[in-house]
Design a protein around this motif. Structure first.
Motif, mmCIF file in Angstrom:
data_model
loop_
_atom_site.group_PDB
_atom_site.id
_atom_site.type_symbol
_atom_site.label_atom_id
_atom_site.label_comp_id
_atom_site.label_asym_id
_atom_site.label_seq_id
_atom_site.Cartn_x
_atom_site.Cartn_y
_atom_site.Cartn_z
ATOM 1 N N ASN A 1 0.771 -1.274 -0.048
ATOM 2 C CA ASN A 1 -0.101 -0.047 -0.113
ATOM 3 C C ASN A 1 1.008 1.180 -0.110
ATOM 4 N N TYR A 2 2.085 0.930 0.285
ATOM 5 C CA TYR A 2 3.097 2.313 0.373
ATOM 6 C C TYR A 2 4.074 2.258 -0.976
ATOM 7 N N TYR A 3 4.511 0.956 -1.444
ATOM 8 C CA TYR A 3 5.351 0.972 -2.648
ATOM 9 C C TYR A 3 4.981 -0.222 -3.583
ATOM 10 N N ARG A 4 4.690 -0.129 -4.943
ATOM 11 C CA ARG A 4 4.460 -1.046 -5.532
ATOM 12 C C ARG A 4 5.424 -2.035 -5.681
ATOM 13 N N HIS A 5 6.625 -1.946 -5.532
ATOM 14 C CA HIS A 5 7.595 -2.855 -5.626
ATOM 15 C C HIS A 5 8.663 -2.864 -4.383
ATOM 16 N N PRO A 6 8.170 -3.109 -3.007
ATOM 17 C CA PRO A 6 8.939 -3.035 -1.806
ATOM 18 C C PRO A 6 10.176 -3.850 -1.743
ATOM 19 N N ARG B 1 -1.015 -6.177 -18.631
ATOM 20 C CA ARG B 1 -1.565 -7.090 -19.316
ATOM 21 C C ARG B 1 -2.602 -8.328 -18.456
ATOM 22 N N PHE B 2 -2.186 -8.714 -17.376
ATOM 23 C CA PHE B 2 -2.859 -9.379 -16.373
ATOM 24 C C PHE B 2 -3.830 -8.880 -15.859
ATOM 25 N N TYR B 3 -3.793 -7.605 -15.437
ATOM 26 C CA TYR B 3 -4.806 -6.852 -14.513
ATOM 27 C C TYR B 3 -5.530 -5.724 -15.270
ATOM 28 N N GLY B 4 -4.890 -5.091 -16.175
ATOM 29 C CA GLY B 4 -5.517 -4.295 -16.838
ATOM 30 C C GLY B 4 -5.617 -2.961 -16.231
ATOM 31 N N GLU B 5 -6.839 -2.511 -16.202
ATOM 32 C CA GLU B 5 -7.336 -1.081 -15.415
ATOM 33 C C GLU B 5 -7.095 -1.237 -13.926
ATOM 34 N N LEU B 6 -7.210 -2.369 -13.521
ATOM 35 C CA LEU B 6 -7.007 -2.684 -11.774
ATOM 36 C C LEU B 6 -5.800 -2.076 -11.536
ATOM 37 N N TYR B 7 -4.643 -2.456 -12.258
ATOM 38 C CA TYR B 7 -3.425 -2.228 -11.990
ATOM 39 C C TYR B 7 -3.199 -0.790 -12.411
ATOM 40 N N ARG B 8 -3.553 -0.375 -13.508
ATOM 41 C CA ARG B 8 -3.393 1.255 -13.741
ATOM 42 C C ARG B 8 -4.133 2.127 -12.629
ATOM 43 N N ASP B 9 -5.044 1.873 -12.035
ATOM 44 C CA ASP B 9 -5.513 2.401 -10.943
ATOM 45 C C ASP B 9 -4.494 2.389 -9.606
ATOM 46 N N GLN C 1 -1.353 1.894 -9.881
ATOM 47 C CA GLN C 1 0.032 2.798 -10.374
ATOM 48 C C GLN C 1 -0.216 4.178 -10.015
ATOM 49 N N LYS C 2 -1.542 4.653 -10.177
ATOM 50 C CA LYS C 2 -1.834 6.100 -9.794
ATOM 51 C C LYS C 2 -2.001 6.444 -8.385
ATOM 52 N N PRO D 1 3.563 5.037 -5.330
ATOM 53 C CA PRO D 1 4.608 5.169 -5.903
ATOM 54 C C PRO D 1 5.311 4.002 -6.363
ATOM 55 N N VAL D 2 6.219 3.609 -7.286
ATOM 56 C CA VAL D 2 6.966 2.551 -7.347
ATOM 57 C C VAL D 2 7.997 2.232 -6.202
ATOM 58 N N GLY D 3 8.737 3.395 -5.632
ATOM 59 C CA GLY D 3 9.723 3.371 -4.584
ATOM 60 C C GLY D 3 10.962 3.775 -4.886
#
Length: 405
Positions: free
Chosen positions: A207-212, A258-266, A268-269, A272-274
């Motif tokens: 919930n804090y980093y997309r790639h902790p 490609r796997f999750y579509g708009e779910l992952y795009r949301d 991403q918004k 942050p990556v980290g």
């Protein structure tokens, strides 16, 4: 059903094979203390410990998975050597312990929380030739500094050891927390095809980093070189890990979209990556800090002769012509096609400032005011600072908007 039970038995056997390698490590503790109390020499103590490891492996390897047993024994032997080393050379001993624990904990964590992906490669010992070269470089730079540049010890090194340890522990904790949170969805390899157990994890540390896990490893790697006080290795680790993760994350996030579509795009918004995708200004701040660190080392090497610090004047003056010249361009930024008398004059003044900064330590060395090693450190500081300033002005436009790299 029977197949899943068999796989679970294999995972448990592999995990027990790793855990059992700690037995000779604990049995070696008396030999470590005997060496510390001066009862035995280092070589005799090490020979006895090595024999203990070999006997344990030869006697018990038939009861465990031999490939796992062998690698785990190698890592626990390195852990034992690091413990002995840490009493005489704390920095390099701790670095050796950290390396061993990292590879052992990677395998154990995968075995406990995501056994589906557990393989012999989970030790990450065969990561890449570049990784092995980076480890060799770290050891080489440390010993060169220890025996040739600072034979009496680097001043205030204990502060760097504490800072490096804090970064290493924090990074390792963050990475393992990410593995624990993701559990069956975690993998050392990027999955090109989704499987039924794979889920998009957005809770906990995600919930804090997309790639902790990448963020943790980034700080872990940089912290090891701060602990060793290795400026060259630190800079190379910083750049190499950032480049590695920037490419990996771009590819990985493409598969996740490609796997999750708009779910992952949301996602991403919102999150942050980290650290791997830190903004350019932060990267430049770290590099310029290393530049100032080199300048301080140069002063320390000359018995705390502070004449080299006068190069800071040139650091302050250097950006001024560049800022003026940027106002002369039509786009508000620099480019290879920019050509005007104003810009040429500003580049000339900047070049004069840079040459003066490099000339000052050379003159001080020529006048026997500072040592050769001190001049080399100040030259390295100049290089880092001026490269940072140049790239900044060549990369970012006049509104100072810093895009994520």
């Amino acid at each position: 059903m029977y197949e899943s039970m068999n796989m679970e038995l294999i995972y448990r056997k592999n995990l027990f094979s790793c855990f059992s390698s700690f037995v000779p490590f604990f049995l070696s503790i008396p030999f470590i203390f005997v060496y510390l109390f001066g009862r035995l020499s280092f070589y005799i103590s090490f020979l006895l410990i090595l024999i203990l490891f070999v006997i344990h492996f030869l006697v018990l390897s038939r009861f465990y998975t031999k490939e796992v047993f062998l690698r785990a024994h190698f890592l626990t032997l390195i852990l034992t050597i690091g413990c002995i080393w840490s009493f005489t050379s704390p920095a390099i001993g701790l670095f050796t312990i950290i390396l061993s624990i990292f590879h052992l904990s990677e395998y154990i964590s995968v075995g406990l929380w995501c056994p589906r992906t557990l393989t012999i490669d989970s030790f990450l010992l065969n990561h890449s030739p570049q990784y092995h070269g980076a480890i060799a470089l770290a050891y080489t730079e440390y010993f060169i500094e220890k025996y040739f540049l600072f034979p009496n010890g680097f001043p205030f090194h204990w502060l760097l050891i504490i800072l490096g340890l804090l970064m290493v522990i924090s990074g390792e904790y963050l990475r393992k927390l990410a593995m624990y949170t993701a559990r069956q969805s975690f993998s050392h390899l990027i999955q090109d095809k989704p499987n039924k157990e794979h889920r998009l994890i957005t809770h906990g540390i995600y919930n804090y980093y997309r790639h902790p896990s990448y963020v943790g490893w980034f700080w872990w790697a940089c912290g090891t070189q701060i602990l060793l006080a290795n400026p060259i290795s630190f800079l190379l680790y910083l750049i190499a890990t950032w480049l590695f993760f920037s490419e990996r994350i771009v590819y990985e996030e493409g598969t996740l979209i490609r796997f999750y579509g708009e779910l992952y795009r949301d996602y991403q918004k919102r999150v942050p990556v980290g650290i791997p995708f830190i903004k350019g200004c932060h990267i430049f701040l770290i590099i310029s800090t290393m530049g100032f660190f080199q300048g301080i080392r140069g002063c320390a090497l000359s018995n705390y002769n502070w004449w080299p610090t006068f190069v800071i004047i040139f650091y302050v003056l250097c950006p001024i012509p560049l800022m003026i010249g940027r106002q002369c361009t039509s786009s508000g930024g620099y480019g290879m096609s920019d050509n005007s008398p104003c810009i040429d004059l500003m580049w000339f003044l900047t070049s004069a400032i840079v040459i003066s900064a490099f000339g000052l330590p050379a003159v001080l060395y020529r006048a026997a005011i500072i040592h050769l090693g001190s001049m080399a450190f100040v030259m390295a500081a100049n290089t880092l600072i001026f490269i940072t300033v140049t790239i900044y002005f060549m990369t970012f436009d006049s509104d100072d908007s810093l895009l994520s790299i």
